[in-house]
Design an enzyme around this catalytic site. Structure first.
Site, PDB file in Angstrom:
ATOM      1  N   HIS A 130       0.874  -1.182   0.000  1.00  0.00           N
ATOM      2  CA  HIS A 130       0.000   0.000   0.000  1.00  0.00           C
ATOM      3  C   HIS A 130       0.913   1.236   0.000  1.00  0.00           C
ATOM      4  O   HIS A 130       2.032   1.186   0.534  1.00  0.00           O
ATOM      5  CB  HIS A 130      -0.829  -0.058   1.287  1.00  0.00           C
ATOM      6  CG  HIS A 130      -1.913   0.952   1.410  1.00  0.00           C
ATOM      7  ND1 HIS A 130      -1.675   2.238   1.818  1.00  0.00           N
ATOM      8  CD2 HIS A 130      -3.258   0.861   1.216  1.00  0.00           C
ATOM      9  CE1 HIS A 130      -2.831   2.900   1.872  1.00  0.00           C
ATOM     10  NE2 HIS A 130      -3.799   2.084   1.513  1.00  0.00           N
ATOM     11  N   ASP A 207       2.830  -4.815   8.103  1.00  0.00           N
ATOM     12  CA  ASP A 207       1.608  -4.021   7.974  1.00  0.00           C
ATOM     13  C   ASP A 207       0.436  -5.008   8.038  1.00  0.00           C
ATOM     14  O   ASP A 207       0.195  -5.770   7.108  1.00  0.00           O
ATOM     15  CB  ASP A 207       1.670  -3.288   6.624  1.00  0.00           C
ATOM     16  CG  ASP A 207       0.323  -2.721   6.186  1.00  0.00           C
ATOM     17  OD1 ASP A 207      -0.677  -2.949   6.882  1.00  0.00           O
ATOM     18  OD2 ASP A 207       0.285  -2.066   5.130  1.00  0.00           O
ATOM     19  N   GLN A 210      -4.752  -5.654   6.777  1.00  0.00           N
ATOM     20  CA  GLN A 210      -5.757  -6.569   6.201  1.00  0.00           C
ATOM     21  C   GLN A 210      -5.820  -7.915   6.912  1.00  0.00           C
ATOM     22  O   GLN A 210      -6.422  -8.854   6.398  1.00  0.00           O
ATOM     23  CB  GLN A 210      -5.475  -6.772   4.706  1.00  0.00           C
ATOM     24  CG  GLN A 210      -5.622  -5.508   3.885  1.00  0.00           C
ATOM     25  CD  GLN A 210      -7.022  -4.887   3.993  1.00  0.00           C
ATOM     26  OE1 GLN A 210      -8.005  -5.563   4.299  1.00  0.00           O
ATOM     27  NE2 GLN A 210      -7.116  -3.582   3.771  1.00  0.00           N
ATOM     28  N   LYS A 233     -10.534  -1.147  10.484  1.00  0.00           N
ATOM     29  CA  LYS A 233     -10.645  -2.321   9.609  1.00  0.00           C
ATOM     30  C   LYS A 233     -10.911  -3.576  10.431  1.00  0.00           C
ATOM     31  O   LYS A 233     -10.866  -4.689   9.934  1.00  0.00           O
ATOM     32  CB  LYS A 233      -9.362  -2.480   8.788  1.00  0.00           C
ATOM     33  CG  LYS A 233      -9.121  -1.328   7.804  1.00  0.00           C
ATOM     34  CD  LYS A 233      -7.854  -1.554   7.027  1.00  0.00           C
ATOM     35  CE  LYS A 233      -7.369  -0.315   6.300  1.00  0.00           C
ATOM     36  NZ  LYS A 233      -8.175   0.074   5.149  1.00  0.00           N
ATOM     37  N   CYS A 371      -4.777   2.344  -3.685  1.00  0.00           N
ATOM     38  CA  CYS A 371      -3.526   2.852  -3.092  1.00  0.00           C
ATOM     39  C   CYS A 371      -2.357   1.892  -3.295  1.00  0.00           C
ATOM     40  O   CYS A 371      -1.479   1.764  -2.421  1.00  0.00           O
ATOM     41  CB  CYS A 371      -3.685   3.165  -1.598  1.00  0.00           C
ATOM     42  SG  CYS A 371      -4.847   4.457  -1.273  1.00  0.00           S
TER      43      CYS A 371
HETATM   44  C1  PLP Z   1      -2.487  -3.030   3.366  1.00  0.00           C
HETATM   45  C2  PLP Z   1      -2.821  -1.662   3.903  1.00  0.00           C
HETATM   46  N1  PLP Z   1      -1.866  -0.948   4.516  1.00  0.00           N
HETATM   47  C3  PLP Z   1      -2.105   0.266   5.022  1.00  0.00           C
HETATM   48  C4  PLP Z   1      -3.338   0.839   4.938  1.00  0.00           C
HETATM   49  C5  PLP Z   1      -3.565   2.197   5.545  1.00  0.00           C
HETATM   50  O1  PLP Z   1      -4.430   2.064   6.635  1.00  0.00           O
HETATM   51  P1  PLP Z   1      -5.059   3.373   7.332  1.00  0.00           P
HETATM   52  O2  PLP Z   1      -5.692   4.159   6.236  1.00  0.00           O
HETATM   53  O3  PLP Z   1      -6.049   2.802   8.297  1.00  0.00           O
HETATM   54  O4  PLP Z   1      -3.946   4.087   7.997  1.00  0.00           O
HETATM   55  C6  PLP Z   1      -4.376   0.163   4.296  1.00  0.00           C
HETATM   56  C7  PLP Z   1      -5.697   0.782   4.109  1.00  0.00           C
HETATM   57  O5  PLP Z   1      -6.462   0.422   3.234  1.00  0.00           O
HETATM   58  C8  PLP Z   1      -4.101  -1.130   3.780  1.00  0.00           C
HETATM   59  O6  PLP Z   1      -5.068  -1.840   3.186  1.00  0.00           O
END
Ligand code: PLP
Length: 415
Positions: A130, A207, A210, A233, A371
């Site tokens: 992301h 990270d 998900q 999430k 993203c």
């Molecule tokens: C794999 C992954 N990393 C990071 C993020 C960023 O998360 P946040 O917007 O809650 O900070 C997301 C959000 O969709 C994501 O799917």
């Protein structure tokens, strides 16, 4: 954490009663919410906890000696303990409250990066990341004259492990990868990634945006150095997340932001810093949402990770077979191990158009690059239509999606 009555365990009808938002019509159709990778809906108990805080004991935490402040502090710190238990961390002070995964990664990139990454070092990320796990590392590398290296993927959307091992060197300082890809659903072999990285003395950030709501996370078992979660999430509120970090590492890292709470003593000449976790929690935090997040983690724990995973895996298999068999549809991302994310494209139709036409039938999906622009550049496409599953989704909803897609495709291909 108390178990829900067995009858509630993944009985979708009963689970759905916890989510008032699901019980509504959108554009004249019953809402089918399939955008859970963007954010999940919130059960009643989470909303109630938030209301309770503001109606009964709203106060700033840690500094007050009055009753409301003590109650709020206790509830806030209870979430930290619940989070420790949820991810099986060894110490409660390893749980830092942040705004979400984005802030967690920025905190590590800024604090760890500032102190421990130097000219000539290497940071390794994967092609599946992301943007929030790309841009902060680009900044660190630029600032420190370090090099950013990218682990390639195969055409199924899986990390090429041999290439990853080849990328590691004595210069590798940090490896940052997602546990599961938000765009393709690929579940990465993080234990193996961590083992190989540690053999090269690199620290590893995972990270977990998900995975938090979908599978058990045991940070001691996987032995990661950092793990990042977003509450929104995981059936929790927006604006709250967790950075888990190994205590010994967090202790060596400088604070991220300066202000109240993170200090031990301030004089105009010198400031000393508070202990963990407060060293990283400058200013008044998002108290109410942190308090409510506890109830989201309890909700997940009560349903049980194995139950959640088997429900979502069954739905994923069902959706993959049904959507994959539609004419003109190509599934994107065919990893052997996946979370409940299904991405696809329809020949010669922009994903956005499909998304809009599904919305007209009350079906919420996400479209675009999610993203992950570099990932889609690698795959040679601009974006996908993405459905992403949660505990309240049902086979009947997948049938509605498939029926709507069939009609849309027929309509578009005839006109
Ligand atoms: C794999 C992954 N990393 C990071 C993020 C960023 O998360 P946040 O917007 O809650 O900070 C997301 C959000 O969709 C994501 O799917």
């Amino acid at each position: 954490m108390n178990a829900l009555p067995a009858v509630l365990t993944l009985n979708s009808a009963l689970i759905r009663e916890e989510f008032a938002v699901l019980n509504q019509k959108i554009n004249g159709h019953s809402l089918v919410y399939l955008d859970n990778a963007a954010t999940t809906q919130k059960p009643k108990r989470v909303i109630q906890a938030l209301t309770d805080y503001y109606e009964r004991y709203n106060a700033n935490i840690h500094r007050g000696i009055h009753t409301l402040a003590e109650k709020a502090t206790l509830a806030f710190e209870q979430t930290r303990e619940t989070a420790r238990d949820f991810i099986h961390a060894a110490h409660v002070e390893e749980i830092i409250f942040v705004r979400g995964v984005t802030e967690a990664i920025n905190l590590v990139a800024s604090s760890y990066g500032e102190s421990f990454i130097a000219e000539g070092d290497e940071v390794v990320i994967s092609c599946l990341e992301h943007h929030s796990n790309i841009v902060p590392w680009q900044w660190v590398c630029e600032k420190k004259k370090a090099t950013l290296k990218i682990i390639p993927i195969n055409d199924r959307g899986e990390i090429e492990m041999d290439e990853f091992i080849r990328l590691l060197s004595s210069h590798t300082k940090l490896v940052a990868v997602n546990h599961a890809s938000n765009s393709l659903g690929t579940l990465n072999p993080i234990k193996e990634i961590i083992r190989h990285s540690h053999a090269r003395r690199a620290v590893v950030l995972i990270d977990g945006a998900q995975t938090g709501a979908h599978m058990e996370i045991d940070v001691q078992d996987i032995d990661c150095d950092f793990y990042c979660l977003s509450a929104h999430k995981m059936y929790g509120p927006t604006g709250v997340g967790i950075l888990y970090g190994k205590k010994a590492l967090l202790e060596r890292m400088p604070p991220y932001q300066g202000g109240g709470e993170m200090i031990r003593e301030v004089t105009f000449n010198k400031t000393s810093y508070n202990d963990l976790p407060y060293k990283f929690e400058a200013g008044t935090p998002n108290i109410g949402d942190v308090i409510a997040f506890r109830y989201a983690m309890e909700f997940i724990a009560e349903l049980g990770h194995e139950n959640i995973s088997s429900h979502e895996q069954e739905l994923l298999a069902y959706a993959s077979a049904k959507v994959g068999s539609l004419p003109f549809v190509t599934l994107i991302g065919k990893a052997k191990e996946k979370v409940g994310v299904l991405s696809f494209i329809v020949d010669d139709v922009h994903p956005f158009d499909i998304g809009q036409m599904l919305d007209a039938r009350g079906i919420a999906v996400r479209t675009g690059h999610h993203c992950t622009q570099p990932l889609f550049a690698r795959l040679g496409i601009n974006g996908t239509v993405r459905i992403s599953l949660a505990v309240y989704n049902t086979e009947a909803e997948i049938d509605l999606l498939v029926d709507a897609l069939r009609r849309i495709i027929n309509f578009l291909k005839q006109s």
